[in-house]
Every structure is written in structure tokens, then in C-alpha cells.
Design a protein around this motif. Structure first.
Motif, mmCIF file in Angstrom:
data_model
loop_
_atom_site.group_PDB
_atom_site.id
_atom_site.type_symbol
_atom_site.label_atom_id
_atom_site.label_comp_id
_atom_site.label_asym_id
_atom_site.label_seq_id
_atom_site.Cartn_x
_atom_site.Cartn_y
_atom_site.Cartn_z
ATOM 1 N N VAL A 135 29.650 -8.327 56.798
ATOM 2 C CA VAL A 135 29.937 -8.877 55.478
ATOM 3 C C VAL A 135 28.731 -9.676 55.012
ATOM 4 N N LEU A 136 28.228 -9.339 53.832
ATOM 5 C CA LEU A 136 27.067 -10.015 53.255
ATOM 6 C C LEU A 136 27.525 -10.857 52.066
ATOM 7 N N CYS A 137 27.473 -12.170 52.226
ATOM 8 C CA CYS A 137 27.911 -13.093 51.176
ATOM 9 C C CYS A 137 26.704 -13.458 50.313
ATOM 10 N N VAL A 138 26.346 -12.523 49.454
ATOM 11 C CA VAL A 138 25.140 -12.697 48.643
ATOM 12 C C VAL A 138 25.317 -13.847 47.659
ATOM 13 N N ARG A 139 24.230 -14.594 47.437
ATOM 14 C CA ARG A 139 24.323 -15.793 46.607
ATOM 15 C C ARG A 139 23.064 -15.899 45.751
ATOM 16 N N ASP A 140 23.161 -15.384 44.542
ATOM 17 C CA ASP A 140 22.085 -15.517 43.569
ATOM 18 C C ASP A 140 22.646 -15.110 42.223
ATOM 19 N N THR A 141 22.004 -15.502 41.163
ATOM 20 C CA THR A 141 22.440 -15.098 39.825
ATOM 21 C C THR A 141 21.346 -15.460 38.825
ATOM 22 N N PRO A 142 21.109 -14.619 37.825
ATOM 23 C CA PRO A 142 21.667 -13.276 37.646
ATOM 24 C C PRO A 142 21.007 -12.289 38.602
ATOM 25 N N PHE A 143 21.630 -11.136 38.743
ATOM 26 C CA PHE A 143 21.062 -10.092 39.592
ATOM 27 C C PHE A 143 20.111 -9.218 38.777
#
Length: 213
Positions: A135-143
Motif C-alpha cells: 500500500v502506497l500512501c502517496v502525499r502530494d498535491t496537485p499531481f
């Protein structure tokens, strides 16, 4: 995995914002009787994240779990991110699941493209090749387009992409309630559902719960 078999879980922590998410998942895994061992791998930027967001400095990395939990850990083993010869770097070593929380776009890119240049990326690559839960809990915005393409590539390879997006349908009153609900959803993905996770039962059920509050 049999019903009675204890789980071994790897937790990777990278430099994307969200140190509190990593702290909460370690807290819940430590308290979960179904979990026997936790391998913790923190990148250099992940260590900086703990210091900047939680005020927890790494110092001796082996003491990091105690600093995060506020007590000694009986399950967590810290592995150096540079140690690509560690146990979890081999598919012959049994790890039931792995969560990268938070997962930076750089780490996502390495995993999605098979660039196993550190232990977090290598152990994630092992999970994919062995058809184990990642499970990859990606954390950034915007993509940007590259981020989205890397998410798709990792998902097609077998990873679960779970952006660190909080839910509000359980009407949280505190940051801890927001964090706990998200982390509980993550743990449910690896077969470790938590009793404190709010489960939506429909609009009528939610209205009843609100009336009792």
C-alpha cells in the motif's frame, strides 16, 4: 496466511508530509495482537519529517520507535534504508504486507519503475514480485502527469494507491480522529481491520448516530 498466523509488516516512511500518519500506524500495529513483527525503514528525508512535524529527532535510530510511541516497543525493528542486504530485501523472507506512509513522489517513481536503489524501494519491489500486499500512501498535491502515470504503473504492478486524503463522513472533531480513520482504512487494506474504524451504514444510520451524539 491462516487465520491464526501472526503477521509481519514492513512500514516505510519517506519525506512527504504526514509524519503523524506514520506515528499512528506504528501505534496501532504495536497494539494489534495479530501482528508479531514490524520492520521500520525510514529514509533520510523521513527522519527529517519526524523532526520537523513531530519534534522527534532520530539520534540513535534504534531509539526512534520509543520516541514515537512514548514507550519501549516490543515488535518494531528499525532497519537502515541503506542496508539493501537486510532480510526484507529478499523474497525468501516472509513479510505479509508493506505500507509506505507517507509515500513521496520520488519513492513512488522508484517503485513504479523498478529502481531499487534503497531498502524502501527494494522491499516494495519484493512485495510486488512476490504478489504480496503493498500500500502506497502517496502525499502530494496537485499531481502532475508524471505522478499520475507512476501511480497507474505501480497500481498495474499490484500496488494499492491510497492517497493521504482525510474522510469527513464520520464527523471528526479532532485531528487525531481524522488521522485514525485514514490509518484504519489503510490497515483494512492489509487484512488488519480495526474496531475503531467508522463504517458507513447509509444516510439513515448516520443520522441515527448523530442524534445519539
Amino acid at each position: 496466511m491462516t487465520h491464526d498466523e501472526k503477521q509481519t509488516v514492513t512500514v516505510g516512511v519517506t519525506g512527504a508530509s504526514g509524519a503523524i500518519l506514520a506515528q499512528k500506524i506504528l501505534e496501532l500495529l504495536e497494539a494489534d495482537a495479530r501482528v508479531e513483527r514490524i520492520h521500520l525503514v525510514v529514509t533520510e528525508t523521513g527522519q527529517r519529517l519526524f523532526a520537523e512535524e513531530l519534534g522527534v529527532t532520530s539520534g540513535d535510530l534504534k531509539q526512534l520507535p520509543a520516541r514515537l510511541l512514548g514507550r519501549a516497543s516490543t515488535k518494531i525493528e528499525v532497519l537502515l534504508n541503506k542496508d539493501i542486504g537486510a532480510s526484507i530485501a529478499s523474497g525468501s523472507y516472509e513479510v505479509h504486507s508493506m505500507v509506505v506512509i507517507p509515500c513521496s513522489m520520488g519513492t513512488l517513481a522508484a517503485i513504479a519503475n523498478g529502481v531499487s536503489d534503497d531498502l524502501v524501494a527494494r522491499s516494495a519491489d519484493v512485495m510486488l514480485k512476490e504478489n504480496r500486499k503493498l500500500v502506497l500512501c502517496v502525499r502530494d498535491t496537485p499531481f502532475n502527469r508524471i505522478h499520475l502515470q507512476n501511480m497507474l504503473r505501480a497500481q498495474e504492478a499490484g500496488a494499492v494507491i491510497m492517497p493521504a486524503i482525510p474522510a469527513f463522513y464520520h464527523q471528526p472533531k479532532t485531528i487525531d480522529e481524522l488521522v485514525t480513520q485514514y490509518v484504519c482504512r489503510v490497515l483494512a487494506q492489509i487484512g488488519l481491520a480495526q474496531k475503531q474504524m467508522f463504517r458507513w451504514g447509509g444516510t439513515a444510520s448516520a443520522a441515527t448516530k448523530k442524534a445519539k451524539a
